[in-house]
Design a protein around this motif. Structure first.
Motif, PDB file in Angstrom:
ATOM      1  N   ILE A   1       4.283   1.233  -2.484  1.00  0.00           N
ATOM      2  CA  ILE A   1       4.740  -0.166  -2.344  1.00  0.00           C
ATOM      3  C   ILE A   1       5.426  -0.328  -0.984  1.00  0.00           C
ATOM      4  O   ILE A   1       5.179  -1.285  -0.258  1.00  0.00           O
ATOM      5  CB  ILE A   1       5.694  -0.555  -3.498  1.00  0.00           C
ATOM      6  CG1 ILE A   1       4.940  -0.564  -4.821  1.00  0.00           C
ATOM      7  CG2 ILE A   1       6.308  -1.936  -3.243  1.00  0.00           C
ATOM      8  CD1 ILE A   1       5.811  -0.782  -6.048  1.00  0.00           C
TER       9      ILE A   1
ATOM     10  N   LEU B   1      -0.939   3.810  -9.198  1.00  0.00           N
ATOM     11  CA  LEU B   1      -0.639   3.137 -10.469  1.00  0.00           C
ATOM     12  C   LEU B   1      -1.440   3.775 -11.611  1.00  0.00           C
ATOM     13  O   LEU B   1      -0.906   4.000 -12.708  1.00  0.00           O
ATOM     14  CB  LEU B   1      -0.959   1.643 -10.363  1.00  0.00           C
ATOM     15  CG  LEU B   1       0.076   0.789  -9.598  1.00  0.00           C
ATOM     16  CD1 LEU B   1      -0.483  -0.586  -9.260  1.00  0.00           C
ATOM     17  CD2 LEU B   1       1.369   0.641 -10.405  1.00  0.00           C
TER      18      LEU B   1
ATOM     19  N   LEU C   1       3.785  -3.230 -11.492  1.00  0.00           N
ATOM     20  CA  LEU C   1       3.949  -3.260 -10.034  1.00  0.00           C
ATOM     21  C   LEU C   1       4.906  -4.386  -9.632  1.00  0.00           C
ATOM     22  O   LEU C   1       5.857  -4.174  -8.869  1.00  0.00           O
ATOM     23  CB  LEU C   1       2.574  -3.464  -9.373  1.00  0.00           C
ATOM     24  CG  LEU C   1       2.563  -3.874  -7.903  1.00  0.00           C
ATOM     25  CD1 LEU C   1       3.047  -2.736  -7.017  1.00  0.00           C
ATOM     26  CD2 LEU C   1       1.164  -4.314  -7.467  1.00  0.00           C
TER      27      LEU C   1
END
Ligand code: F6P
Length: 537
Positions: free
Chosen positions: A13, A59, A317
């Protein structure tokens, strides 16, 4: 969440935080194809999210390293994963068409499931053909489902969603609120001698439902002049035969289900009886087959192509990675108007938990706030905040290529808005673009759209019983995925108990003959006293 795997997600991220969807799309002409997956009649385009291949890989690894695959199997095979109630979580068997047995406590539950469905179909056919008649011999024209929460939201939402498949001469109503207005207004719409009441309650102890059912029964007896009318106008859906009998409904007119079906997961059980009456057993079965197809996909598809897992991971997320508190569900179909309300219970009652499975405070926030309205209505209400507000609100756009009501160019206009909103959110409009359009300098900041606002697009050919069932299963399993990764118990709802207990206590104080000694806080005491004064007038 698996700490190690989450750390890697966080690093990814950080790496991608500065990228804008404009650049990501410009850099890769195949982006849409890369981030699109399909199952059970649905296509999920998740390319308009703040992701790239490496972030998605991280993820997916989070799901794998957290043991999600084994978690899914534990649910499907009847392990007692609802541990605080020591129950299996087997709503998937309600739509199990594999022909294989599924066991709870050593007993195959499939024969019971099939038998209840057979009885429901038999009853629905008898009502729909006019073989089952009311006390005075008239055909049933109105069905009133009395229930609340999972015993209301599912069938009410689904009845509206599948209205094009319903028998229009049979009208369904849904009464849930203990506010007598809800019941009173429905009773104004129906005729007693042509009305079938379905009292739907898993526990058959819910205050709202029993209060409404008692009043409805009194109304019916008052109108038809005999207690004997109840047998022809009241049926029950419940897991609690003893309470159903106590209420005065013959258990021969009861359709059962089981403690391993959570209220908010109960639409495909007998709780869907009102829906089956409306759309008929064959369409109900088509809906169940849609659920089943999504179940099989969830159970077997690799996570990188698994729709519920992808939706769950993308939600995590934004929720845990970007701190987004809410998600908007935006169906571009008027028939799905109640879907956001349904998903509120599904998601928020399941994952609105602040302790983990070991009873410790959770290490990360859980359970997003779910809200939404159908498009295009929402566009003229709250989209302003989604486009230009200070918060990031990830959106699920849900739409169909074909309409059930192809009048003029309505559908093309609806679809144009559906697509254009996701485009506007992702790409926005730069200050330079505004200037090139001749926007005066003072207005440029107001007319600039930052863009880079994430959305998922869920698209199917048409809203049918099958695509509808698959859509609901998709969200059920998304909620499962998130609850599993957050390590919370998604299938209990202890949080609703305290309010119920306190309401019982206050009710006694409100209605007691002698003025009670009130021992609440000063605010609660004053509110009770004010009501008592007005009540006694
Ligand atoms: O609000 C709590 C709740 O237990 C929900 O989970 C459930 O769907 C609803 O009440 C209704 O319960 P019942 O079907 O037992 O009347």
């Amino acid at each position: 969440m698996n700490e190690q795997a989450w750390k890697i997600v966080e690093q990814e991220i950080q790496r991608t935080r500065g990228s804008h969807l404009r650049e990501l799309f410009a850099a890769d002409p195949k982006r849409a194809k890369k981030f699109t997956a399909s199952a059970a009649g649905w296509t999920l385009d998740y390319s308009k999210n703040r992701i790239d291949a490496r972030l998605m890989k991280a993820l997916v690894a989070l799901a794998e390293d957290s043991g999600l695959r084994a978690g899914i199997e534990a649910m499907f095979t009847g392990e007692h994963i609802n541990a605080t109630e020591d129950r299996a979580v087997l709503h998937t068997v309600l739509r199990n068409f594999s022909g294989k047995p599924v066991f709870d406590k050593g007993r195959d539950v499939m024969p019971d499931v099939l038998e209840v469905r057979r009885r429901m179909a038999d009853f629905a056919n008898r009502v729909r053909t006019g073989e089952w008649r009311g006390f005075t011999g008239k055909r049933i024209k109105y069905v009133v489902n009395i229930g609340i929460g999972g015993s209301d939201l599912g069938p009410a939402m689904a009845y509206q969603a599948l209205l094009p498949y319903s028998k229009r001469s049979l009208k369904c109503f849904f009464v849930s609120n203990i506010d007598a207005t809800h019941l009173a207004e429905v009773l104004r719409e129906v005729k007693a001698d042509q009305t079938l009441f379905i009292v739907a309650s898993k526990t058959f102890t819910t205050l709202e439902t029993l209060t409404n059912a008692v009043s409805a029964r009194a109304w019916l007896i008052g109108k038809l002049g005999s207690d004997a009318a109840v047998a022809k106008h009241f049926v029950a859906v419940s897991t609690n035969a003893a309470e159903v009998a106590k209420f005065g409904i013959d258990t021969a007119n009861m359709f059962g289900f089981w403690d391993w079906v959570g209220g908010r997961y109960s639409l495909p059980s007998a709780i869907g009886l009102s829906l089956m009456l409306a759309i008929g057993p064959a369409n109900f079965e088509r809906m169940l087959k849609g659920y089943y197809e999504m179940d099989c996909h969830f159970r077997t598809a690799p996570f990188e192509r698994n729709l519920p897992v992808l939706l769950g991971l993308l939600g995590i997320l934004y929720h845990n990675g970007y701190g987004c508190e809410s998600i908007a569900v935006l169906p571009y179909d008027q028939y799905l108007a109640r879907l956001p309300a349904y998903l509120q219970q599904l998601d928020m009652e399941s994952n609105g938990k602040s302790v983990d499975k070991d009873g410790n405070p959770v290490a990360c926030t859980t359970g997003p706030i779910v809200w939404g309205e159908p498009g295009t209505n929402g566009q003229h209400a709250f989209y302003q905040l989604i486009h230009q507000g200070t918060r990031m609100i990830p959106c699920d756009f849900i739409g169909f290529c074909k309409s059930h009501n192809p009048i003029g160019d309505h559908h093309a206009k609806l679809f144009a808005n559906f697509v254009a909103q996701t485009e506007a959110l992702a790409f926005g409009k730069t200050a330079d673009e505004c200037r090139a359009e001749g926007v005066p300098e003072a207005l440029v900041p107001h007319k600039t759209f930052a863009g880079n606002r994430p959305s998922n697009t869920l698209l199917a050919d048409e809203l049918t019983p099958k695509t509808f069932g698959a859509l609901i299963a998709l969200y059920e399993h998304k909620v499962f995925t998130q609850g599993f990764l957050w390590n919370v118990f998604s299938f209990d709802q202890w949080g609703v108990q305290l309010g119920k207990v306190l309401a019982g206590k206050v009710l006694k104080e409100l209605t007691a003959d002698a003025t009670p000694a009130l021992a609440h806080d000063s605010s609660t005491n004053a509110l009770i006293e004010r009501f008592r004064k007005a009540y006694s007038k």
